[in-house]
Design a protein around this motif. Sequence first.
Motif, PDB file in Angstrom:
ATOM      1  N   PRO A  60       0.802  -1.237   0.000  1.00  0.00           N
ATOM      2  CA  PRO A  60       0.000   0.000   0.000  1.00  0.00           C
ATOM      3  C   PRO A  60       0.830   1.280   0.000  1.00  0.00           C
ATOM      4  N   ASP A  61       2.122   1.173   0.333  1.00  0.00           N
ATOM      5  CA  ASP A  61       2.963   2.373   0.402  1.00  0.00           C
ATOM      6  C   ASP A  61       4.228   2.145  -0.422  1.00  0.00           C
ATOM      7  N   PRO A  62       4.098   2.147  -1.760  1.00  0.00           N
ATOM      8  CA  PRO A  62       5.232   1.766  -2.607  1.00  0.00           C
ATOM      9  C   PRO A  62       6.331   2.821  -2.632  1.00  0.00           C
ATOM     10  N   ASP A 217      -0.308   5.629  -7.356  1.00  0.00           N
ATOM     11  CA  ASP A 217      -1.622   4.970  -7.406  1.00  0.00           C
ATOM     12  C   ASP A 217      -1.584   3.753  -8.323  1.00  0.00           C
ATOM     13  N   ARG A 220       0.246   0.820  -6.724  1.00  0.00           N
ATOM     14  CA  ARG A 220      -0.584   0.109  -5.731  1.00  0.00           C
ATOM     15  C   ARG A 220      -1.517  -0.882  -6.419  1.00  0.00           C
ATOM     16  N   ARG A 221      -2.096  -0.463  -7.555  1.00  0.00           N
ATOM     17  CA  ARG A 221      -3.048  -1.315  -8.252  1.00  0.00           C
ATOM     18  C   ARG A 221      -2.380  -2.519  -8.913  1.00  0.00           C
ATOM     19  N   GLY A 223       0.791  -3.832  -8.252  1.00  0.00           N
ATOM     20  CA  GLY A 223       1.998  -4.188  -7.508  1.00  0.00           C
ATOM     21  C   GLY A 223       2.497  -5.601  -7.787  1.00  0.00           C
TER      22      GLY A 223
END
Length: 324
Positions: A60-62, A217, A220-221, A223
């Motif tokens: 969630p926090d790349p 964003d 996150r999608r 990953g």
Amino acid sequence: MRDPAASGRTGRPVRPRSDVSSAGPGEPALGEQALSDPTVSGVCHGTLGELYQGPLRAGPDPEIAVVSFPVDRHSWVHFTPRADAGPAPLAPPLGEKAKRAARLFLDHYGLTLPPGDWHTHSELPVGVGMASSTADIVATLRCLFRVFRLPYDLQVVLGILAAIERADSVFLDEFALYLSGRHRVVRRLGTDIGFHTAFVTEPGTVDTAAVTPLLLDHYRRRGDEYQRCLTDLVKGFDSGDPAAVARAATASAALSQEVLPKATFGSLLAHRQRFGADGVFVAHTGCLAGYLYTARPRAHVKADLSAFFHSLGHQCTFAQGGYG
């Protein structure tokens, strides 16, 4: 600015100055020594975008990780000492980021630059994904290390870059997996891999800072796909397999197309086998797109590639990338 490095300070106070291109009275000993030397230079290569840009790990926090694609195109910075501080000859001056880097360097070491003239030259267009500003900064710092006969200190370079901009790993003479925002080398990938390239530069420029939220964003999608891509890329480097690296670079470019599309990418991908290319690469936050070849294309292939790119409205450029 935070201290660029924990080591390397001379302990001398910072001497006041009005500009990085001239000094006031009372030069330090190193500056006086440099004054009698001929022109010194710093050189840094640029990139053809990246073989990978994406999250270091899915989550969630790349964090944005890159494997920059070094190219045999360069930025040069020259400094010529002179005996007085009179008017400088007409020459391309240091850019704003390079000037800031020079000031940070002098502050870090407590030095004052002797009177002299800067000259610059670059083969790297601005804003298209060739790391032009980072190459200018690194070339300036390399020049200054030579002006003052100081040992090259990578930690000082990284600290100065961190104070100025997100950067590519052009300060290394090898491939690396690099966190561009944190300025940290995650893993060195060596110099065994090299490619011949045919590429085009599409119109426009990209503001990396402005598109970063869009990229995060997207990371996150997607990953998990990026994680597989990065794993395959690193395996290709570890095994010395340029074809595997090219396949992973193509996957990374295709993922990038979903968020920062290149107008020519679809045509390049569709015709890759026709031209015998091993892969497709892009500047993920730039305007470059092209083919990767593990062997030099023959003259007739170069002619066919040139005609193809011309039909797309672009002039084709050939260059060697990587090392190998």
